[in-house]
Structure formats: C-alpha cells, structure tokens
Design a protein around this motif. Structure first.
Motif: not given
Length: 288
Positions: A28-37, A40-43, A154-157, A280-288
């Motif tokens: 979820t922290m990685a998704q906050w930076f890249v937003v690849n839905n 994210f769901i696959k992983y 690491s799977v993202f970056f 908390i991390f998830f909400l930050e992606i879309y509402y933070g």
C-alpha cells in the motif's frame, strides 16, 4: 482432513494475517507512490496466498524442530507431531508440497525480489532454535515475520529505501510486543524446561517492556508519515492505532498468567491493529 488443517494451523488463521499485514502495508505504501491498481490488487492476492503457504510451512517446520519441547509444554503437548499422531516424515513431505506453490509465486517477481525472498529462508530455518540460545526469539521472529515489508516494496521498485526500512522496523517492534504477549501463555512451563523468551526475561516488568515495543512501533509510523508527507488525517488515525496497542498493555496487566484463553484473545486483537494500519495507508492513496 482435519488433522491436515490442524498441522498447517489453518484452523487458527491469526498467524496468516499477522504475516500478511506487513506485506499489505508495504504494498500500500508502494501504491501511494505509483498508483497502479492492477499490480496492487495482483500483488495483494499473491502475497495473501503466499502468507497462507509460508505460515503453514513454518508451523510444520517449527513443530518438527520443537517436537520434544512441545511435548513438555501443557499448551502444545497435543500438537500432532509432538503427540506422535503425525510422523516427522509426513511433516517433511507436507513442507515439500508447500514449497512448490511458494516458489511459483516468488518467481513471478523481479530478480531482486526473487533473491530477497529466497534469502528469508535463512531466517525461517534458524528461528526455531533461537529460544534455546537467547532470551530474544521474539525479536528474531520480528525480523523473520516482517520480511514481507521489504519484499512487498521491492516487487514495485527493485530496491530497498529508508522508508522501507522504517516500515520494516515498525513491524519488528510490533511483533516483538505481540509475540511477547503470546509467550506469556507458556511462561511457567518455559521456566521449568529452561526455554528462553522475552516473556521470561521481562517477567517482572512486562508492562514497561510492552510499552517500549509499541511506542517504538508507533514512533516509527509517525516518522514515516513526516518523511513521506502524509496528511493530517494520517497522524490522527495513527493516534487511534496507538490507543489500540496501549489498551492491550493495560488489559494484559490484569490477566493472570494461567488464563491462557484471555492472553490469546489479547494476542489475537493484533489482527485488528494490522488491518487498521493497512486501512490508514490505503485511505492515504485516494484521500490523503
């Protein structure tokens, strides 16, 4: 079939979630930076399946290594390997079958993540022996159980960053706290058979030790928030997470050491904490 489920601890799924949540935090922290839905769901799915497999394999392996110890502890003496209901050979075969799908999942990731994932094997193999040589097996479990934080990022970056290390240590201190609570169930028996744990080392000051673990975990989450520029809402919600952990410490102080059911319930409540941090991390992606 029930025996097989019991051997793999599928009848007690709390360990699956405690292994999964740090992975989910990292993803979820990685998704906050890249937003690849899609990724994210696959992983998330792959890491959840992986958590089921690896936790099951880890439990069987621990039961093999701890066969003689488990037989001498009231809470664990009826475990299938310790009681002789399942042979060590059958247990090793079960681990072999579990490793195959685990490797299939791992080899879907990039090369850096493959190496990182395989390197966790050393921690998994050595962890059960720690209670024989140090009072800090819970700390070693923290390093082992939260390896998914490093792997998830690491799977993202394909790297490890300061943010990742902070989140990793957040999980380590959290695990050090909740596994100390778990170890309180066996404190009396462990003292008799000279098995070491933080529950024994800090048995005369368990409250302060747990506060140290949980305050360290929350402090790192706050530091991570500042480092990554989180919203004000993030810090408010982290305060609620801190109250959740503080409540655990207060409750555990009131529970007698022989009341294993109540201790287990406090331990199980850490599933809610793991879920809360994920949300908390998830909400930050879309509402933070």
């Amino acid at each position: 079939m029930y025996q097989f489920f019991s051997l793999l601890r599928l009848n007690k799924p709390i360990g699956i979630f405690l292994l999964f949540w740090p992975c989910a935090w990292s993803l979820t922290m990685a998704q906050w930076f890249v937003v690849n839905n899609y990724l994210f769901i696959k992983y998330l799915i792959l890491f959840f399946i992986g958590s089921i497999i690896m936790r099951s394999a880890g439990c069987v392996y621990n039961d093999i290594v701890d066969k003689k110890i488990d037989f001498r502890v009231q809470r664990t003496k009826k475990r299938l390997i310790a009681s002789g209901k399942i042979s060590v050979t059958t247990a090793w075969l079960s681990i072999s079958f579990l490793i195959i799908p685990a490797l299939i999942i791992l080899f879907q990731f990039n090369n850096f993540s493959k190496i990182l994932g395989l390197s966790s094997g050393l921690l998994i193999i050595t962890y059960p022996f720690m209670k024989r040589i140090t009072f800090w097996p819970q700390l070693f479990l923290g390093f082992t159980f939260n390896w998914g934080v490093l792997l998830g990022w690491s799977v993202f970056f394909e790297n490890i960053t300061l943010e990742t290390i902070i989140l990793y240590m957040t999980g380590v201190f959290w695990t050090l706290g909740y596994d100390t609570i778990y170890a309180l169930q066996d404190k009396v028996d462990d003292l008799k058979i000279k098995v070491k744990s933080t529950a024994i080392k800090f048995r005369h000051d368990i409250k302060n030790f747990l506060f140290f673990c949980y305050i360290s975990s929350i402090t790192l989450l706050v530091a991570l928030g500042f480092l990554t520029g989180r919203s004000f809402i993030y810090f408010i919600l982290i305060a609620f997470a801190a109250l959740h952990l503080a409540f655990q410490v207060i409750i555990i102080q009131k529970i007698k050491s022989n009341n294993k059911d109540k201790i287990q319930k406090v331990f199980n409540s850490n599933n809610s904490f793991g879920l809360l941090i994920f949300l908390i991390f998830f909400l930050e992606i879309y509402y933070g």
